[in-house]
Write a protein that holds these residues in place. Structure first.
Motif, PDB file in Angstrom:
ATOM      1  N   LEU A 111      -5.850  -1.458  -7.101  1.00 61.47           N
ATOM      2  CA  LEU A 111      -4.948  -1.876  -6.091  1.00 61.47           C
ATOM      3  C   LEU A 111      -5.460  -3.824  -6.016  1.00 61.47           C
ATOM      4  CD1 LEU A 111      -2.976  -1.320  -3.518  1.00 61.47           C
ATOM      5  CD2 LEU A 111      -5.131  -2.755  -2.515  1.00 61.47           C
ATOM      6  N   ARG A 112      -6.799  -3.427  -5.626  1.00 59.13           N
ATOM      7  CA  ARG A 112      -7.364  -5.088  -5.893  1.00 59.13           C
ATOM      8  C   ARG A 112      -7.481  -5.813  -6.548  1.00 59.13           C
ATOM      9  NH1 ARG A 112     -12.910  -3.845  -2.902  1.00 59.13           N
ATOM     10  NH2 ARG A 112     -12.583  -3.961  -0.284  1.00 59.13           N
ATOM     11  N   ARG A 113      -7.327  -4.841  -8.048  1.00 58.28           N
ATOM     12  CA  ARG A 113      -7.050  -6.206  -9.029  1.00 58.28           C
ATOM     13  C   ARG A 113      -5.464  -6.317  -9.726  1.00 58.28           C
ATOM     14  NH1 ARG A 113      -7.876  -2.566 -12.610  1.00 58.28           N
ATOM     15  NH2 ARG A 113      -6.120  -2.038 -13.559  1.00 58.28           N
ATOM     16  N   PRO A 146      -4.600  -9.440  -5.684  1.00 57.03           N
ATOM     17  CA  PRO A 146      -5.540  -9.730  -4.480  1.00 57.03           C
ATOM     18  C   PRO A 146      -5.513 -10.634  -3.215  1.00 57.03           C
ATOM     19  CG  PRO A 146      -5.022 -10.785  -6.748  1.00 57.03           C
ATOM     20  CD  PRO A 146      -3.986  -9.412  -6.611  1.00 57.03           C
ATOM     21  N   GLU A 147      -4.121 -10.366  -3.866  1.00 63.63           N
ATOM     22  CA  GLU A 147      -3.316 -10.977  -1.879  1.00 63.63           C
ATOM     23  C   GLU A 147      -4.424 -10.045  -0.859  1.00 63.63           C
ATOM     24  OE1 GLU A 147      -0.008  -8.542  -3.090  1.00 63.63           O
ATOM     25  OE2 GLU A 147      -1.705 -10.353  -4.003  1.00 63.63           O
ATOM     26  N   VAL A 148      -3.987  -8.693  -1.313  1.00 61.71           N
ATOM     27  CA  VAL A 148      -4.495  -7.965   0.039  1.00 61.71           C
ATOM     28  C   VAL A 148      -5.719  -8.059   0.017  1.00 61.71           C
ATOM     29  CG1 VAL A 148      -4.471  -5.621   1.307  1.00 61.71           C
ATOM     30  CG2 VAL A 148      -2.363  -6.403  -0.342  1.00 61.71           C
ATOM     31  N   LEU A 181       0.837  -0.999  -0.594  1.00 60.67           N
ATOM     32  CA  LEU A 181       0.318  -0.328  -0.239  1.00 60.67           C
ATOM     33  C   LEU A 181       0.796   1.194   0.124  1.00 60.67           C
ATOM     34  CD1 LEU A 181      -2.517  -1.402   2.462  1.00 60.67           C
ATOM     35  CD2 LEU A 181      -3.359  -0.258   0.825  1.00 60.67           C
ATOM     36  N   ASP A 182       2.378   1.369   0.692  1.00 62.64           N
ATOM     37  CA  ASP A 182       2.985   2.453   0.629  1.00 62.64           C
ATOM     38  C   ASP A 182       3.476   2.869  -0.597  1.00 62.64           C
ATOM     39  OD1 ASP A 182       2.491   3.367   3.491  1.00 62.64           O
ATOM     40  OD2 ASP A 182       3.079   1.886   4.563  1.00 62.64           O
ATOM     41  N   SER A 183       3.490   1.770  -0.594  1.00 61.22           N
ATOM     42  CA  SER A 183       4.979   1.834  -1.654  1.00 61.22           C
ATOM     43  C   SER A 183       4.055   2.297  -3.397  1.00 61.22           C
ATOM     44  CB  SER A 183       5.286   0.431  -2.318  1.00 61.22           C
ATOM     45  OG  SER A 183       4.586  -0.638  -2.718  1.00 61.22           O
ATOM     46  N   LEU A 223      -5.736   1.014   9.080  1.00 59.26           N
ATOM     47  CA  LEU A 223      -6.666   1.367   8.160  1.00 59.26           C
ATOM     48  C   LEU A 223      -5.865   1.915   6.925  1.00 59.26           C
ATOM     49  CD1 LEU A 223      -8.896   4.007  10.684  1.00 59.26           C
ATOM     50  CD2 LEU A 223      -9.090   1.199  10.028  1.00 59.26           C
ATOM     51  N   ALA A 224      -6.234   1.672   5.335  1.00 62.62           N
ATOM     52  CA  ALA A 224      -5.504   1.871   4.729  1.00 62.62           C
ATOM     53  C   ALA A 224      -6.589   2.846   3.773  1.00 62.62           C
ATOM     54  CB  ALA A 224      -5.786   0.250   3.507  1.00 62.62           C
TER      55      ALA A 224
END
Length: 536
Positions: free
Chosen positions: A519-521, A524-526, A491-493, A507-508
């Motif tokens: 991001l989800r695409r 997907p592991e997140v 997320l940070d990167s 929280l993101a």
């Protein structure tokens, strides 16, 4: 210090006192006249001698429920307020709520503490967006609603059209108990549908005192009001034919609403509303604890904190925790247990609150709202109880914020006051205060449902803590819970940000729903989870 045993009182006494209580909130869209109605109710109960007005003439007092300087300056309610007074043999606990949508979270907390609600509609506007949101909360919680159509002394919509809107937009069957004689803007009085009589109101100077009333039988009303009375009777008959007569069971199960017409600023119809609340509004009932077990009203004392407020008395920046009594009898000075921490809490400084005014409170019963002063150890959602076994009521969920800003002290020499003020705002829930590793502990992130919360936070930091603050708005509008901190690097990167809530939840933050979808695409592991909104 040891926890004192529960205050005992005969079960019949507790149940009798609980039966006298009527605890309700007033909800509305901004500028529908909510604070004016709140004060008019207090006026008719004779606990104040003269009403002010939110936008009154020079020299008139502000309404008793709007005590914050920003409220007085803007003429809107931005924080909830508690008013308690006797009316006949009843004890009324009236909770005024913020009308502005940015303070929905505060309103939700108040609605968790009441047994019924008065939904205020502007005669010219009907159901407005914030009214709809607040009604959804009432529906979700099963709170019976009484509808008061306000500002009938001004031009507005047709009365039947307003009733039809309740059915069509929110599925709530209207059951008018009064019906206007004269169109909106030509308010002559009301037809009392329960006895068929005409109630004519007489104005007082500026609406500052209770309006006079004259009651006429149907023949007298027909002789004096002519076509206006005839039309009101015909429309009342039409309502009866379409299922609009009053049904107590439907009101209590929140599938139908009694409707009254009036004008809060002129005090027309307000006494009717107060009488109706005392007669029909539900009494306190056993509240369900976290084990889904109902807590009997005559069980040992228990209460839950639904609001924390500082600065109500300018001479003392003390903190007041507002708690709804759920069972038993409260006596000032008793030592109770905070279920959240397991620690004892002494209630030496207990007060009854009437707007900004306070008086010492010695006893309280189920349905009452008590103000616990210097309660720095208490937070919203805490349960207080006496005796054994322990009890804990469900906590109050936080709304998902949609606005974010970094807060920095404008004067570094006031950094200590800045930190103390931030802690205070966080404990009250004025804004959510988040910690960002990227920015450091000295620059917290404010999160809010609406941007006006930022205005309140900065105003209070400046006015109460003498610590002016600079806010740097952040571009995020979407927030999700991040259960696995191992994914933080992803997320940070990618230009998103991870922050931490006071309860340790990570929280993101995302700029918008598109950024979240991307991001989800790609990853997907997140695992990301939605925050539970107040009405979920």
């Amino acid at each position: 210090m040891t926890t004192a045993g529960p205050v005992t009182a005969p079960s019949a006494d507790v149940l009798r006192e609980a039966d006298r209580r009527r605890t309700f909130a007033v909800i509305s869209h901004p500028d529908a006249g909510k604070s004016t109605l709140t004060e008019a109710l207090a006026l008719h109960a004779r606990v104040i001698s003269e009403a002010g007005a939110v936008h009154g003439k020079a020299g008139r007092r502000g309404v008793v429920s709007d005590w914050m300087e920003m409220e007085k300056a803007r003429g809107i309610s931005i924080t909830s307020a508690a008013l308690q007074f006797a009316y006949g043999d009843a004890v009324v606990n009236l909770l005024d709520t913020p009308g502005h949508a940015d303070f929905s979270e505060d309103t939700y907390r108040v609605l968790s503490a009441v047994d019924s609600a008065v939904m205020l509609l502007d005669a010219a506007k009907g159901l407005e967006p914030q009214t709809l949101k607040l009604f959804d909360v009432c529906r979700h919680r099963g709170i019976p609603v009484i509808t008061f159509v306000n500002k009938w002394d001004r031009p507005g919509r047709d009365a039947l059209e307003l009733c039809d809107e309740l059915v069509e937009r929110i599925g709530l069957q209207p059951m008018p108990l009064t019906w206007p004689v004269g169109a909106a803007g030509d308010f002559r009085g009301v037809l009392d549908r329960r006895d068929g009589h005409f109630i004519r109101y007489s104005r007082t100077v500026g609406g500052a005192t209770a309006a006079g009333e004259q009651r006429l039988d149907p023949d007298g009303a027909r002789a004096e009001e002519g076509d206006g009375w005839t039309r009101a009777v015909e429309e009342s008959d039409l309502l009866a034919a379409s299922g609009g007569d009053f049904d107590l069971e439907r009101f209590l199960d929140a599938s139908a609403t009694p409707v009254l017409f009036g004008s809060a600023v002129l005090n027309f119809g307000v006494r009717h509303l107060l009488d109706l609340l005392v007669e029909l509004a539900p009494r306190p009932t056993p509240r369900v604890d976290v084990r889904t077990l109902p807590r009997p009203l005559d069980a040992p004392f228990s209460a839950f904190v639904f609001k924390v407020q500082t600065g109500m008395d300018p001479a003392h920046r003390d903190q007041v925790a507002f708690a709804r009594v759920c069972s038993g009898v409260f006596e000032r000075g008793m030592v109770v247990t905070n279920a959240t921490t397991g620690k004892p809490f002494a209630t030496k400084y207990a007060q009854q609150v009437f707007g900004q005014q306070r008086s010492t409170l010695d006893t309280a019963y189920p349905g009452d709202v008590i103000g616990l002063v210097n309660a720095t150890a208490l937070h919203v959602g805490d349960t207080l109880f006496a005796g054994r076994p322990p009890v804990r009521f469900p906590g109050l969920p936080s709304f998902a914020p949609a606005h974010f800003a970094v807060a920095r002290p404008a004067d570094l020499s006031r950094a200590k006051q800045f930190r103390r003020g931030i802690e205070q705002l966080a404990s009250e829930g004025v804004v959510q205060v988040l910690r960002s590793d990227r920015r450091g502990d000295g620059t917290p992130v404010f999160a809010a449902v609406g941007p006006m919360q930022f205005e309140v936070a900065t105003h209070r930091l400046d006015a109460e803590f003498k610590s002016p603050v600079r806010l740097e708005r952040l571009p995020y509008t979407v927030v999700r819970r991040l259960p696995d901190l191992d994914h933080r690097g992803v997320l940070d990167s990618r230009g998103h940000e991870v922050v931490t809530r006071a309860d340790g939840t990570h929280l993101a933050l995302f700029t918008d729903s598109t950024a979240l979808a991307v991001l989800r695409r790609l990853h997907p592991e997140v695992v990301l989870e939605p925050l539970v909104a107040g009405t979920d």
